[in-house]
Design a protein around this motif. Sequence first.
Motif, PDB file in Angstrom:
ATOM      1  N   VAL A 146       0.833  -1.201   0.000  1.00 30.87           N
ATOM      2  CA  VAL A 146       0.000   0.000   0.000  1.00 30.87           C
ATOM      3  C   VAL A 146       0.869   1.253   0.000  1.00 30.87           C
ATOM      4  O   VAL A 146       0.634   2.205  -0.736  1.00 30.87           O
ATOM      5  CB  VAL A 146      -0.952  -0.007   1.216  1.00 30.87           C
ATOM      6  CG1 VAL A 146      -1.640   1.327   1.361  1.00 30.87           C
ATOM      7  CG2 VAL A 146      -1.982  -1.110   1.070  1.00 30.87           C
ATOM      8  N   GLU A 159      -4.790   1.545  -1.044  1.00 32.45           N
ATOM      9  CA  GLU A 159      -5.712   0.431  -0.866  1.00 32.45           C
ATOM     10  C   GLU A 159      -6.421   0.162  -2.188  1.00 32.45           C
ATOM     11  O   GLU A 159      -7.119   1.024  -2.695  1.00 32.45           O
ATOM     12  CB  GLU A 159      -6.751   0.749   0.206  1.00 32.45           C
ATOM     13  CG  GLU A 159      -6.306   0.443   1.602  1.00 32.45           C
ATOM     14  CD  GLU A 159      -5.677   1.631   2.283  1.00 32.45           C
ATOM     15  OE1 GLU A 159      -5.394   2.626   1.580  1.00 32.45           O
ATOM     16  OE2 GLU A 159      -5.468   1.561   3.510  1.00 32.45           O
ATOM     17  N   MET A 237      -8.743  -7.624   4.075  1.00 34.84           N
ATOM     18  CA  MET A 237      -9.472  -6.503   4.676  1.00 34.84           C
ATOM     19  C   MET A 237      -8.545  -5.326   4.971  1.00 34.84           C
ATOM     20  O   MET A 237      -8.942  -4.170   4.865  1.00 34.84           O
ATOM     21  CB  MET A 237     -10.117  -6.988   5.966  1.00 34.84           C
ATOM     22  CG  MET A 237     -11.089  -6.051   6.585  1.00 34.84           C
ATOM     23  SD  MET A 237     -12.013  -6.935   7.839  1.00 34.84           S
ATOM     24  CE  MET A 237     -11.244  -6.359   9.307  1.00 34.84           C
ATOM     25  N   GLY A 241      -9.380  -1.617   1.366  1.00 28.66           N
ATOM     26  CA  GLY A 241     -10.108  -0.353   1.512  1.00 28.66           C
ATOM     27  C   GLY A 241     -11.555  -0.501   1.951  1.00 28.66           C
ATOM     28  O   GLY A 241     -12.138   0.430   2.456  1.00 28.66           O
ATOM     29  N   ASN A 242     -12.135  -1.676   1.740  1.00 26.70           N
ATOM     30  CA  ASN A 242     -13.494  -1.964   2.196  1.00 26.70           C
ATOM     31  C   ASN A 242     -14.535  -0.955   1.739  1.00 26.70           C
ATOM     32  O   ASN A 242     -15.298  -0.434   2.539  1.00 26.70           O
ATOM     33  CB  ASN A 242     -13.538  -2.057   3.724  1.00 26.70           C
ATOM     34  CG  ASN A 242     -12.570  -3.071   4.249  1.00 26.70           C
ATOM     35  OD1 ASN A 242     -12.496  -4.177   3.752  1.00 26.70           O
ATOM     36  ND2 ASN A 242     -11.800  -2.685   5.236  1.00 26.70           N
ATOM     37  N   SER A 243     -14.555  -0.646   0.455  1.00 32.49           N
ATOM     38  CA  SER A 243     -15.629   0.213  -0.053  1.00 32.49           C
ATOM     39  C   SER A 243     -16.542  -0.628  -0.905  1.00 32.49           C
ATOM     40  O   SER A 243     -16.075  -1.358  -1.768  1.00 32.49           O
ATOM     41  CB  SER A 243     -15.063   1.335  -0.919  1.00 32.49           C
ATOM     42  OG  SER A 243     -13.796   1.684  -0.479  1.00 32.49           O
ATOM     43  N   PRO A 244     -17.851  -0.517  -0.680  1.00 37.60           N
ATOM     44  CA  PRO A 244     -18.783  -1.353  -1.441  1.00 37.60           C
ATOM     45  C   PRO A 244     -18.968  -0.857  -2.867  1.00 37.60           C
ATOM     46  O   PRO A 244     -20.052  -0.442  -3.256  1.00 37.60           O
ATOM     47  CB  PRO A 244     -20.077  -1.260  -0.629  1.00 37.60           C
ATOM     48  CG  PRO A 244     -19.966   0.010   0.110  1.00 37.60           C
ATOM     49  CD  PRO A 244     -18.520   0.289   0.335  1.00 37.60           C
ATOM     50  N   LYS A 252     -10.755   0.804  -5.006  1.00 41.59           N
ATOM     51  CA  LYS A 252     -11.002   0.079  -3.763  1.00 41.59           C
ATOM     52  C   LYS A 252     -12.122  -0.937  -3.957  1.00 41.59           C
ATOM     53  O   LYS A 252     -12.886  -0.842  -4.914  1.00 41.59           O
ATOM     54  CB  LYS A 252     -11.393   1.075  -2.676  1.00 41.59           C
ATOM     55  CG  LYS A 252     -10.260   2.016  -2.308  1.00 41.59           C
ATOM     56  CD  LYS A 252     -10.640   2.911  -1.165  1.00 41.59           C
ATOM     57  CE  LYS A 252     -11.266   4.210  -1.610  1.00 41.59           C
ATOM     58  NZ  LYS A 252     -10.337   5.163  -2.180  1.00 41.59           N
ATOM     59  N   GLN A 254     -14.429  -4.386  -1.720  1.00 46.33           N
ATOM     60  CA  GLN A 254     -14.705  -5.055  -0.453  1.00 46.33           C
ATOM     61  C   GLN A 254     -15.080  -6.498  -0.736  1.00 46.33           C
ATOM     62  O   GLN A 254     -15.911  -6.758  -1.601  1.00 46.33           O
ATOM     63  CB  GLN A 254     -15.851  -4.347   0.269  1.00 46.33           C
ATOM     64  CG  GLN A 254     -16.162  -4.958   1.624  1.00 46.33           C
ATOM     65  CD  GLN A 254     -17.101  -4.094   2.431  1.00 46.33           C
ATOM     66  OE1 GLN A 254     -18.009  -3.478   1.904  1.00 46.33           O
ATOM     67  NE2 GLN A 254     -16.883  -4.047   3.727  1.00 46.33           N
ATOM     68  N   LEU A 262     -15.882  -7.104   9.240  1.00 48.64           N
ATOM     69  CA  LEU A 262     -15.914  -5.696   9.602  1.00 48.64           C
ATOM     70  C   LEU A 262     -17.191  -5.338  10.349  1.00 48.64           C
ATOM     71  O   LEU A 262     -17.178  -4.569  11.298  1.00 48.64           O
ATOM     72  CB  LEU A 262     -15.815  -4.867   8.316  1.00 48.64           C
ATOM     73  CG  LEU A 262     -15.444  -3.409   8.451  1.00 48.64           C
ATOM     74  CD1 LEU A 262     -14.035  -3.282   8.962  1.00 48.64           C
ATOM     75  CD2 LEU A 262     -15.556  -2.713   7.111  1.00 48.64           C
ATOM     76  N   GLU A 263     -18.305  -5.910   9.910  1.00 44.66           N
ATOM     77  CA  GLU A 263     -19.583  -5.403  10.403  1.00 44.66           C
ATOM     78  C   GLU A 263     -20.272  -6.298  11.417  1.00 44.66           C
ATOM     79  O   GLU A 263     -21.199  -5.873  12.080  1.00 44.66           O
ATOM     80  CB  GLU A 263     -20.517  -5.133   9.212  1.00 44.66           C
ATOM     81  CG  GLU A 263     -19.957  -4.031   8.337  1.00 44.66           C
ATOM     82  CD  GLU A 263     -20.869  -3.637   7.210  1.00 44.66           C
ATOM     83  OE1 GLU A 263     -22.001  -4.136   7.156  1.00 44.66           O
ATOM     84  OE2 GLU A 263     -20.428  -2.827   6.383  1.00 44.66           O
TER      85      GLU A 263
END
Lengths: 308, 299
Positions: A146, A159, A237, A241-244, A252, A254, A262-263
């Motif tokens: 990264v 990311e 993870m 970057g975990n962007s939907p 990025k 997910q 994460l959730e």
Amino acid sequence: MPEGSTSGFLRRREKVNIYKIIDKLFLYLIRFVSMISVLLLVFIVIFILKESLLTFEEVSFYDFVFKKGWRPISENPELGILPMILSTLYVSILALGIALPLGVGSSIFLSCMVNEKNRNFIKPIIDLMAGIPSVVYGFMGLLLIVKFFERKLSFSSGESILAASILLAIMILPYIISTCDESMIKILKKYESTSKALGVSKYHMIRYLILPTAKKGILASVVLGLSRGMGETMAVMMVIGNSPLYPKLFGKGQTIPGLIALEMGGASVNSIHYHALFASGLILMMMLMIINVLFYFIRKMMGTVSEE
Amino acid sequence: MKRLSMIFLMMILIVSLAVGCSNSEPTKAEAKEPVGKIVFKGSSTLAPVITQITKDFKEKYKTWDQVNENFANEDIEIFITGGGSGAGVKSVIDGSANVGMVSRPVTEEEQKTIEGYKEYKLGTDALTISVNPENKIYEVKDTLTTEELKKIFSGEYKYWDELDAKLAHEEIVLITRDIGGGAHKVFEEKIMGDSKVSENVIQAPSMGALVTKIIENKNAIGYASYGVVNQNEGKIMPLKVDGVEPTAENIKNGSYIISRPLLVITNKDVTESEQVLLDQIVSEEGLKVVEELGFVPGK
């Protein structure tokens, strides 16, 4: 004298009987233990099904799998995990694309090129790579990959799908190498002397004998690598970057395991969010099953040439 | 022979299993009330505070009978695990933890599901809108308005120079916590209102990761916890919001709007020993630790 021999005979028979009983007991024990492990799997599937089915009262299965938009805790929850599904596939297939040539190459090197002594030195080191915890890989990815993207390639943020794929490729490499290497060694042992007697060069043998015959082994390593890659959570993870969003190579993304990890901590029990996370786990499991079944049939179709 | 030894091995395994199982039950009945271990679970923001307080508690007393004669002579065993505010509430509902740590208001609905709900407030934390020190925004603009924040976090402003022409034309890197988490809920309520947070954000799995990302990326902006910012002074720049600086005073009197309470919660099954520990947490000493770790103490 005859009496003695009879009693000796009897004693031996008794002994045989005891062994038989022990054998039986052992058989039952083994059956019991294996049944437990099968039942465990069944219960896991039932549990996940039970927890996730409630999601589909809220949204249809089709919308859940083929729609974009993940806002599980807003007033009108949107539940669509298509971007996550695509990211999961994208990352693991790309990782496999990076790792497979490297892995097959290394296993040819390991099985055919190096002598026994060096092999016994290199192989355990590669196997050791599989034992490194994924958080450590993730940490390395964060600090090396990264950062490299941000500093040297001036990405606004390092990311990305690519970063995750590179990291994942390194992580699945030992699995690919050891699966391929195993089948190649088998082939080599079987045909080496024949091949040598025919006066064929080593490279000819590798190209026209070992590689084609190891097809099944390589396929097995693909399945293993893909399954590992799709399930990998922590390391991915940390660098993705975990962007939907829909996955783009430098963007990025997910993955499903990342989403759950994460959730899940924040989702309150029995909320729609909680059930939706279980449902995405179900989807992941289904994807893995489909892939495994698919490869099973490909393997069956691949014809009669096998390493066995 | 091989089979025999195999069977023998299995026998040993079974016996040891059986023994192992029976061992897990308490072996001797104590005359005094056994305490056992106490489990804390929840907010990753609050976890270091509780860790520090309980560490001091352990060092002071070592065994439970030192705390109070009525307790058994047992080592003080306290476990603290993260997982987020939601997990804190969850664990108190299902009883997987004795005490839950929560760094957001507990909703009424949640309070209803917990029998004998009780909360102890340790202090207040604020979410500061923080940027990397290399970002010159604090020289150009002293303060961000709620409106501007909304535009930044909803993705309407994509580059820094859209916010102010003097800033570089570089992409704004948004960093948030996971959308189900306590911090995000607070941020959405206090700042975003009806507008949605952009999907093009990096979701950090913990407050520590969020702050690390801001420290490392010069274009990053995110809502860092006030306490964690204080722990990393100089490496990260908190900005004013609507002209109000995030200081202890402003947070306490409520003029800095993005704040959240730090709570520990319990259900009706509170043992005497847990009560002692809870009292310790909200005592003067406990609140001092809260302050030391950069949060604003107070009930």
